[in-house]
Scaffold this motif. Sequence first.
Motif, PDB file in Angstrom:
ATOM      1  N   ARG A  22       0.776  -1.431  -0.345  1.00 27.63           N
ATOM      2  CA  ARG A  22      -0.006   0.165  -0.116  1.00 27.63           C
ATOM      3  C   ARG A  22       1.163   1.350  -0.200  1.00 27.63           C
ATOM      4  NH1 ARG A  22      -3.515  -3.161   3.113  1.00 27.63           N
ATOM      5  NH2 ARG A  22      -2.495  -2.858   4.967  1.00 27.63           N
ATOM      6  N   ASN A  23       2.004   0.983   1.229  1.00 30.69           N
ATOM      7  CA  ASN A  23       2.577   2.458   1.007  1.00 30.69           C
ATOM      8  C   ASN A  23       3.189   2.397  -0.483  1.00 30.69           C
ATOM      9  OD1 ASN A  23       2.469   2.903   3.225  1.00 30.69           O
ATOM     10  ND2 ASN A  23       3.715   1.766   4.102  1.00 30.69           N
ATOM     11  N   VAL A  24       3.766   1.573  -1.244  1.00 30.28           N
ATOM     12  CA  VAL A  24       4.672   1.540  -2.561  1.00 30.28           C
ATOM     13  C   VAL A  24       3.815   2.045  -3.163  1.00 30.28           C
ATOM     14  CG1 VAL A  24       5.384   0.504  -3.826  1.00 30.28           C
ATOM     15  CG2 VAL A  24       5.864   0.303  -1.876  1.00 30.28           C
ATOM     16  N   LEU A  25       2.106   1.689  -3.749  1.00 32.69           N
ATOM     17  CA  LEU A  25       1.591   2.843  -4.451  1.00 32.69           C
ATOM     18  C   LEU A  25       1.237   3.897  -4.514  1.00 32.69           C
ATOM     19  CD1 LEU A  25      -1.724  -1.030  -4.510  1.00 32.69           C
ATOM     20  CD2 LEU A  25       0.669  -0.505  -6.153  1.00 32.69           C
ATOM     21  N   ASN A  26       1.100   3.801  -2.521  1.00 38.02           N
ATOM     22  CA  ASN A  26       0.648   5.578  -2.915  1.00 38.02           C
ATOM     23  C   ASN A  26       1.792   6.448  -3.190  1.00 38.02           C
ATOM     24  OD1 ASN A  26      -1.962   5.140  -1.071  1.00 38.02           O
ATOM     25  ND2 ASN A  26      -1.283   5.010   0.816  1.00 38.02           N
ATOM     26  N   LYS A  27       2.707   5.976  -2.989  1.00 36.38           N
ATOM     27  CA  LYS A  27       3.529   6.707  -3.325  1.00 36.38           C
ATOM     28  C   LYS A  27       4.001   6.545  -4.939  1.00 36.38           C
ATOM     29  CE  LYS A  27       6.929   6.575   0.415  1.00 36.38           C
ATOM     30  NZ  LYS A  27       7.336   8.339   1.263  1.00 36.38           N
ATOM     31  N   ILE A  28       3.554   5.713  -5.749  1.00 38.34           N
ATOM     32  CA  ILE A  28       3.504   5.462  -7.065  1.00 38.34           C
ATOM     33  C   ILE A  28       2.446   6.372  -7.808  1.00 38.34           C
ATOM     34  CG2 ILE A  28       2.788   4.181  -8.875  1.00 38.34           C
ATOM     35  CD1 ILE A  28       3.850   2.404  -7.732  1.00 38.34           C
ATOM     36  N   ASP A  29       1.258   6.700  -6.705  1.00 38.38           N
ATOM     37  CA  ASP A  29      -0.131   7.154  -7.081  1.00 38.38           C
ATOM     38  C   ASP A  29       0.689   8.861  -7.317  1.00 38.38           C
ATOM     39  OD1 ASP A  29      -1.470   5.183  -8.162  1.00 38.38           O
ATOM     40  OD2 ASP A  29      -2.460   5.503  -5.406  1.00 38.38           O
ATOM     41  N   LYS A  30       1.306   9.624  -5.941  1.00 38.51           N
ATOM     42  CA  LYS A  30       1.542  11.138  -5.675  1.00 38.51           C
ATOM     43  C   LYS A  30       2.434  10.832  -7.267  1.00 38.51           C
ATOM     44  CE  LYS A  30       0.959  10.931  -0.471  1.00 38.51           C
ATOM     45  NZ  LYS A  30       2.281  11.115   0.569  1.00 38.51           N
ATOM     46  N   LEU A  31       3.724  10.175  -7.158  1.00 43.66           N
ATOM     47  CA  LEU A  31       4.811  10.203  -8.041  1.00 43.66           C
ATOM     48  C   LEU A  31       3.889  10.561  -9.708  1.00 43.66           C
ATOM     49  CD1 LEU A  31       7.781  10.843  -9.058  1.00 43.66           C
ATOM     50  CD2 LEU A  31       7.897   8.339  -9.496  1.00 43.66           C
ATOM     51  N   ASP A  32       3.103   9.822  -9.423  1.00 48.04           N
ATOM     52  CA  ASP A  32       2.194   9.742 -11.362  1.00 48.04           C
ATOM     53  C   ASP A  32       1.194  11.373 -11.355  1.00 48.04           C
ATOM     54  OD1 ASP A  32       1.738   8.465 -13.147  1.00 48.04           O
ATOM     55  OD2 ASP A  32      -0.414   7.490 -12.336  1.00 48.04           O
ATOM     56  N   LYS A  33       1.048  11.886 -10.195  1.00 51.87           N
ATOM     57  CA  LYS A  33       0.105  12.918  -9.682  1.00 51.87           C
ATOM     58  C   LYS A  33       1.176  13.954  -9.571  1.00 51.87           C
ATOM     59  CE  LYS A  33      -3.691  11.937  -7.104  1.00 51.87           C
ATOM     60  NZ  LYS A  33      -4.157  11.747  -5.850  1.00 51.87           N
ATOM     61  N   ARG A  34       2.431  14.180  -9.063  1.00 52.22           N
ATOM     62  CA  ARG A  34       3.407  15.330  -9.953  1.00 52.22           C
ATOM     63  C   ARG A  34       3.629  15.023 -10.902  1.00 52.22           C
ATOM     64  NH1 ARG A  34       8.015  14.210  -6.423  1.00 52.22           N
ATOM     65  NH2 ARG A  34       8.780  16.076  -6.784  1.00 52.22           N
ATOM     66  N   MET A  35       3.464  13.885 -12.268  1.00 55.15           N
ATOM     67  CA  MET A  35       4.209  13.400 -13.572  1.00 55.15           C
ATOM     68  C   MET A  35       2.809  14.089 -14.184  1.00 55.15           C
ATOM     69  SD  MET A  35       7.280  12.273 -13.561  1.00 55.15           S
ATOM     70  CE  MET A  35       7.119  12.375 -15.476  1.00 55.15           C
ATOM     71  N   ASP A  36       1.925  14.172 -13.464  1.00 53.00           N
ATOM     72  CA  ASP A  36       0.967  14.566 -14.330  1.00 53.00           C
ATOM     73  C   ASP A  36       0.920  16.029 -14.950  1.00 53.00           C
ATOM     74  OD1 ASP A  36       0.213  12.467 -14.841  1.00 53.00           O
ATOM     75  OD2 ASP A  36      -1.578  12.074 -14.174  1.00 53.00           O
ATOM     76  N   LYS A  37       1.278  16.713 -13.682  1.00 48.30           N
ATOM     77  CA  LYS A  37       1.400  18.168 -13.715  1.00 48.30           C
ATOM     78  C   LYS A  37       2.315  18.491 -14.502  1.00 48.30           C
ATOM     79  CE  LYS A  37      -0.379  18.851  -9.094  1.00 48.30           C
ATOM     80  NZ  LYS A  37      -0.125  19.777  -7.158  1.00 48.30           N
ATOM     81  N   PHE A  38       3.461  17.878 -13.974  1.00 46.87           N
ATOM     82  CA  PHE A  38       4.759  18.107 -14.937  1.00 46.87           C
ATOM     83  C   PHE A  38       4.503  18.111 -16.282  1.00 46.87           C
ATOM     84  CE2 PHE A  38       9.126  17.079 -16.794  1.00 46.87           C
ATOM     85  CZ  PHE A  38       9.712  17.833 -16.775  1.00 46.87           C
ATOM     86  N   ASP A  39       3.334  17.470 -16.569  1.00 42.86           N
ATOM     87  CA  ASP A  39       2.924  17.070 -18.265  1.00 42.86           C
ATOM     88  C   ASP A  39       2.516  17.958 -18.779  1.00 42.86           C
ATOM     89  OD1 ASP A  39       4.620  14.836 -19.232  1.00 42.86           O
ATOM     90  OD2 ASP A  39       3.534  13.764 -18.468  1.00 42.86           O
ATOM     91  N   GLN A  40       1.890  18.597 -17.484  1.00 45.42           N
ATOM     92  CA  GLN A  40       0.718  20.019 -18.247  1.00 45.42           C
ATOM     93  C   GLN A  40       1.999  20.796 -18.203  1.00 45.42           C
ATOM     94  OE1 GLN A  40      -2.047  20.072 -15.324  1.00 45.42           O
ATOM     95  NE2 GLN A  40      -3.012  18.272 -15.515  1.00 45.42           N
ATOM     96  N   ARG A  41       3.164  21.049 -17.152  1.00 48.01           N
ATOM     97  CA  ARG A  41       3.409  23.025 -17.293  1.00 48.01           C
ATOM     98  C   ARG A  41       4.691  22.598 -18.370  1.00 48.01           C
ATOM     99  NH1 ARG A  41       6.884  23.395 -12.119  1.00 48.01           N
ATOM    100  NH2 ARG A  41       5.833  25.663 -12.083  1.00 48.01           N
ATOM    101  N   MET A  42       4.971  21.334 -19.085  1.00 45.06           N
ATOM    102  CA  MET A  42       5.800  21.351 -20.458  1.00 45.06           C
ATOM    103  C   MET A  42       4.495  21.231 -21.659  1.00 45.06           C
ATOM    104  SD  MET A  42       9.164  20.521 -19.465  1.00 45.06           S
ATOM    105  CE  MET A  42       9.216  20.688 -20.908  1.00 45.06           C
ATOM    106  N   ASP A  43       3.494  20.761 -21.264  1.00 43.83           N
ATOM    107  CA  ASP A  43       2.509  21.135 -22.802  1.00 43.83           C
ATOM    108  C   ASP A  43       2.480  22.746 -22.290  1.00 43.83           C
ATOM    109  OD1 ASP A  43       2.266  18.898 -22.965  1.00 43.83           O
ATOM    110  OD2 ASP A  43      -0.084  18.756 -21.910  1.00 43.83           O
ATOM    111  N   GLY A  44       2.776  23.377 -21.653  1.00 38.26           N
ATOM    112  CA  GLY A  44       2.342  24.974 -21.428  1.00 38.26           C
ATOM    113  C   GLY A  44       3.647  25.908 -21.968  1.00 38.26           C
TER     114      GLY A  44
END
Length: 104
Positions: A22-44
């Motif tokens: 569960r901890n690993v999955l939570n960390k992956i989810d957080k990392l996934d959200k950060r990557m989504d934000k990064f992708d949005q910034r890169m798109d901009g």
Amino acid sequence: MPNLSIEQRFSALHDRVDDVGRNVLNKIDKLDKRMDKFDQRMDGFERRLDDLQQDVNLLKQDVSLLKQDVGQLKQDVGELKLGMVDIMSMLASLGATAPERRVN
């Protein structure tokens, strides 16, 4: 854990593995959200770069047109000078003289 039965030990171990999972999955989810934000910034950023490239292309076109206009203006001025020389020659051949300058 020495006082626990094998079943209890396996159960405890299984619970610990579940917690780690569960901890690993939570960390992956957080990392996934950060990557989504990064992708949005890169798109901009890419959109802004595309806009900048379009502006640069328009500026190049404007400069090219300006160069053409300046070239045409130089040609027109050259033709005007030749025309003035011809007019002055014709006037001189007719005996015309320039008016004297007045001194005040």
